[in-house]
Design a protein around this motif. Structure first.
Motif, PDB file in Angstrom:
ATOM      1  N   UNK A  37       0.844  -1.191   0.000  1.00  0.00           N
ATOM      2  CA  UNK A  37       0.000   0.000   0.000  1.00  0.00           C
ATOM      3  C   UNK A  37       0.887   1.251   0.000  1.00  0.00           C
ATOM      4  N   UNK A  38       0.775   2.105  -1.022  1.00  0.00           N
ATOM      5  CA  UNK A  38       1.707   3.238  -1.101  1.00  0.00           C
ATOM      6  C   UNK A  38       1.453   4.293  -0.028  1.00  0.00           C
ATOM      7  N   UNK A  39       0.269   4.289   0.572  1.00  0.00           N
ATOM      8  CA  UNK A  39      -0.036   5.272   1.606  1.00  0.00           C
ATOM      9  C   UNK A  39      -0.854   4.601   2.704  1.00  0.00           C
ATOM     10  N   UNK A  40      -0.403   4.765   3.945  1.00  0.00           N
ATOM     11  CA  UNK A  40      -1.124   4.217   5.085  1.00  0.00           C
ATOM     12  C   UNK A  40      -1.845   5.353   5.807  1.00  0.00           C
ATOM     13  N   UNK A  41      -2.939   5.029   6.485  1.00  0.00           N
ATOM     14  CA  UNK A  41      -3.613   6.026   7.302  1.00  0.00           C
ATOM     15  C   UNK A  41      -3.397   5.681   8.770  1.00  0.00           C
ATOM     16  N   UNK A  42      -2.704   6.586   9.448  1.00  0.00           N
ATOM     17  CA  UNK A  42      -2.300   6.372  10.831  1.00  0.00           C
ATOM     18  C   UNK A  42      -3.197   7.221  11.724  1.00  0.00           C
ATOM     19  N   UNK A  43      -3.789   6.582  12.715  1.00  0.00           N
ATOM     20  CA  UNK A  43      -4.767   7.275  13.551  1.00  0.00           C
ATOM     21  C   UNK A  43      -4.422   7.111  15.024  1.00  0.00           C
ATOM     22  N   UNK A  46      -6.018  12.342  20.180  1.00  0.00           N
ATOM     23  CA  UNK A  46      -5.413  13.603  20.593  1.00  0.00           C
ATOM     24  C   UNK A  46      -5.887  13.941  22.002  1.00  0.00           C
ATOM     25  N   UNK A  47      -5.007  14.527  22.823  1.00  0.00           N
ATOM     26  CA  UNK A  47      -5.429  14.824  24.199  1.00  0.00           C
ATOM     27  C   UNK A  47      -6.422  15.992  24.276  1.00  0.00           C
ATOM     28  N   UNK A  48      -6.447  16.848  23.249  1.00  0.00           N
ATOM     29  CA  UNK A  48      -7.233  18.075  23.349  1.00  0.00           C
ATOM     30  C   UNK A  48      -8.420  18.142  22.423  1.00  0.00           C
ATOM     31  N   UNK A  49      -8.795  17.029  21.827  1.00  0.00           N
ATOM     32  CA  UNK A  49      -9.858  17.095  20.835  1.00  0.00           C
ATOM     33  C   UNK A  49     -10.609  15.770  20.825  1.00  0.00           C
ATOM     34  N   UNK A  50     -11.924  15.831  20.577  1.00  0.00           N
ATOM     35  CA  UNK A  50     -12.670  14.571  20.510  1.00  0.00           C
ATOM     36  C   UNK A  50     -12.393  13.813  19.208  1.00  0.00           C
ATOM     37  N   UNK A  51     -11.733  14.505  18.258  1.00  0.00           N
ATOM     38  CA  UNK A  51     -11.470  13.895  16.951  1.00  0.00           C
ATOM     39  C   UNK A  51     -10.104  13.221  16.940  1.00  0.00           C
ATOM     40  N   UNK A  52     -10.012  11.942  16.573  1.00  0.00           N
ATOM     41  CA  UNK A  52      -8.686  11.334  16.433  1.00  0.00           C
ATOM     42  C   UNK A  52      -7.871  12.072  15.372  1.00  0.00           C
ATOM     43  N   UNK A  53      -6.575  12.077  15.545  1.00  0.00           N
ATOM     44  CA  UNK A  53      -5.670  12.585  14.517  1.00  0.00           C
ATOM     45  C   UNK A  53      -5.544  11.504  13.449  1.00  0.00           C
ATOM     46  N   UNK A  54      -5.643  11.857  12.172  1.00  0.00           N
ATOM     47  CA  UNK A  54      -5.373  10.901  11.100  1.00  0.00           C
ATOM     48  C   UNK A  54      -4.315  11.494  10.187  1.00  0.00           C
ATOM     49  N   UNK A  55      -3.237  10.759   9.977  1.00  0.00           N
ATOM     50  CA  UNK A  55      -2.153  11.227   9.113  1.00  0.00           C
ATOM     51  C   UNK A  55      -1.886  10.208   8.020  1.00  0.00           C
ATOM     52  N   UNK A  56      -1.839  10.642   6.757  1.00  0.00           N
ATOM     53  CA  UNK A  56      -1.381   9.732   5.708  1.00  0.00           C
ATOM     54  C   UNK A  56       0.134   9.621   5.803  1.00  0.00           C
ATOM     55  N   UNK A  57       0.650   8.422   5.815  1.00  0.00           N
ATOM     56  CA  UNK A  57       2.097   8.215   5.968  1.00  0.00           C
ATOM     57  C   UNK A  57       2.578   7.079   5.072  1.00  0.00           C
ATOM     58  N   UNK A  75       6.760  -8.983  12.585  1.00  0.00           N
ATOM     59  CA  UNK A  75       7.477  -7.825  12.048  1.00  0.00           C
ATOM     60  C   UNK A  75       7.055  -6.555  12.778  1.00  0.00           C
ATOM     61  N   UNK A  76       7.887  -5.524  12.654  1.00  0.00           N
ATOM     62  CA  UNK A  76       7.512  -4.198  13.140  1.00  0.00           C
ATOM     63  C   UNK A  76       7.107  -3.334  11.947  1.00  0.00           C
ATOM     64  N   UNK A  77       6.327  -2.311  12.238  1.00  0.00           N
ATOM     65  CA  UNK A  77       5.984  -1.360  11.181  1.00  0.00           C
ATOM     66  C   UNK A  77       6.837  -0.106  11.360  1.00  0.00           C
ATOM     67  N   UNK A  78       7.577   0.260  10.293  1.00  0.00           N
ATOM     68  CA  UNK A  78       8.346   1.505  10.322  1.00  0.00           C
ATOM     69  C   UNK A  78       7.609   2.556   9.515  1.00  0.00           C
ATOM     70  N   UNK A  79       7.401   3.700  10.129  1.00  0.00           N
ATOM     71  CA  UNK A  79       6.686   4.789   9.458  1.00  0.00           C
ATOM     72  C   UNK A  79       7.643   5.954   9.234  1.00  0.00           C
ATOM     73  N   UNK A  80       7.598   6.497   8.033  1.00  0.00           N
ATOM     74  CA  UNK A  80       8.390   7.674   7.743  1.00  0.00           C
ATOM     75  C   UNK A  80       7.551   8.891   8.073  1.00  0.00           C
ATOM     76  N   UNK A  81       7.948   9.604   9.106  1.00  0.00           N
ATOM     77  CA  UNK A  81       7.168  10.793   9.408  1.00  0.00           C
ATOM     78  C   UNK A  81       7.278  11.215  10.830  1.00  0.00           C
ATOM     79  N   UNK A  82       6.545  12.277  11.090  1.00  0.00           N
ATOM     80  CA  UNK A  82       6.733  13.021  12.313  1.00  0.00           C
ATOM     81  C   UNK A  82       5.438  13.065  13.108  1.00  0.00           C
ATOM     82  N   UNK A  83       5.536  12.811  14.406  1.00  0.00           N
ATOM     83  CA  UNK A  83       4.415  13.042  15.309  1.00  0.00           C
ATOM     84  C   UNK A  83       4.982  13.877  16.449  1.00  0.00           C
ATOM     85  N   UNK A  84       4.355  14.999  16.726  1.00  0.00           N
ATOM     86  CA  UNK A  84       4.943  15.933  17.695  1.00  0.00           C
ATOM     87  C   UNK A  84       5.138  15.241  19.042  1.00  0.00           C
TER      88      UNK A  84
END
Lengths: 274, 274
Positions: A37-43, A46-57, A75-84
């Protein structure tokens, strides 16, 4: 390959509850869907919002400690990207000791990978469906800080975009590049897949309606992704597109079309489902 | 079309924080990405698990009260699918009165729609990227119970799979079908899009390396989805694939390839980004 096919445990949050005959818990099946899958959706929450964060990664499954492991292994999943870091340290436990333990495990996240393989056109809108492959993984993410592991993940992810691209570009990354690149490692707790293949399925009443059968075309429009003719960039000086790119394009394009077409004829997991 | 282009408000949870030059808050842009995406990823918090629920779903934006509204207008998202009532009534408020108010608003969810448009191959792995269009919507979901609105949504969603399919199949749905079909309506709070187009961008140091430029092919592999040759189902009796299917296939296939190829030449939102 392990001697016996490994399966993910079915936890209350991971169990497929609808159309169970389409469910699959085999590691190999799930990892295969994720890695293609060329793009995953990571969810994640969030501590401050009722809406989950969703990031394409972009991500890829592998094993740093045993790089020769294959798709059916743990296996482990390696994600390229940033989460604050603010989000990475979020836990919701009331108990301070337990909170510390939870923090060490990392940020709980759900990762989705989906392929649409066909539009299934039936006699009635209700019996319309998709052929698809969908995988969901549940795990805890931590930032990769070990340089060797980070390099392993960067090569794994780069080569998942185009095989052999890593060695065919300027490597290794310099210190600034290593510094500016974030890689997350997700330790997987469990996962599941849901797969639909086959042709249309209609209700008995409609199948006995001769006028309807004579009027409505039923079948599948196969859907697949194409890697098109490469377009050279502004500063490219290499005349011909290299063989490792063209060879790979030919292969994946053939495989993708074949999968979508062959899926139509495969009535797996179709006991009563639409 | 409204006289002025409408934009979604940038809330703390919806604001694009990285690669801001790729951000777009215009309703039309965001709705266009969502409506052209064959599968959406719907995410919401579960009361019993640290992992958000993620469901792949089919959905489409529209306006039941003003069906002629176009993509740039305020629209609702209709999702075809089921969320257990146990989850639908989940709220986390400590205050009983506020909890009641929150319940009426519905289940907070985040919806993601993504298209991969190209693999951007640069001189270094670090400068590799994708051309893509990604949209995120935040809103509250309730179950559609009004029959007329449910029918509107079912037709909207069916025709989003193949235009005109609704009237070209057996409609209206019978009582059992209406009963067994669940449609969710998501009232949108806000949303955002992130779009990357253009060719590769490398760092100055690499661009001055003549040997590297002579060795590494740089450019874009356009990626697009194809609606393949239809495959008739087992009980199909209509000899030729109807014109409304074939005409639509020709159009969307041409558009998809064109978008991916033209995106390579469009250096929008590329001030400094990779």
């Amino acid at each position: 390959m392990p001697l016996r096919e490994l399966q993910y445990p079915t936890e209350p949050y991971s169990k497929v509850n609808r159309m169970k005959d389409r469910a699959d818990y085999a590691l190999e099946t799930i990892h295969q869907i994720v890695n293609s899958c060329p793009m995953l959706h990571v969810s994640f929450q969030s501590p401050n919002s009722p809406f989950p964060v969703v990031l394409p990664m972009i991500g890829q499954m592998g094993s740093f400690s045993r790089p020769s492991a294959d798709l059916g292994d743990v296996l482990d999943l390696y994600l390229h990207g940033y989460v604050s870091s603010r989000l990475m340290n979020t836990t919701r436990s009331a108990d301070a000791q337990e909170e510390e333990k939870e923090k060490e495990k990392g940020l709980p996240m759900t990762i989705a990978a989906s392929h649409v393989d066909g539009l299934v056109l039936a006699l009635t809108p209700n019996s319309h469906s998709y052929n698809y492959r969908s995988a969901i993984l549940f795990g805890h993410a931590t930032l990769v800080t070990d340089t060797a592991e980070k390099l392993y993940a960067m090569e794994l992810i780069t080569n998942s975009v185009v095989p052999q691209r890593w060695t065919n570009s300027r490597v290794p990354p310099n210190a600034a590049e290593m510094q500016s690149t974030s890689v997350l490692k997700v330790t997987i707790s469990t996962g599941s897949a849901k797969i639909r293949t086959g042709g249309p399925h209609d209700e008995k009443g409609d199948l006995e309606d001769e006028a309807l059968l004579g009027r409505v075309w039923t079948g599948v429009v196969p859907v697949y992704s194409v890697m098109g003719e490469p377009v050279a960039g502004g500063y490219n000086r290499v005349g011909e597109v290299p063989g490792y790119i063209e060879g790979w394009r030919g292969e994946v394009n053939k495989d993708a079309e074949e999968y979508a077409r062959e899926a139509v004829g495969r009535e797996v997991g179709e006991k009563g489902g639409k």
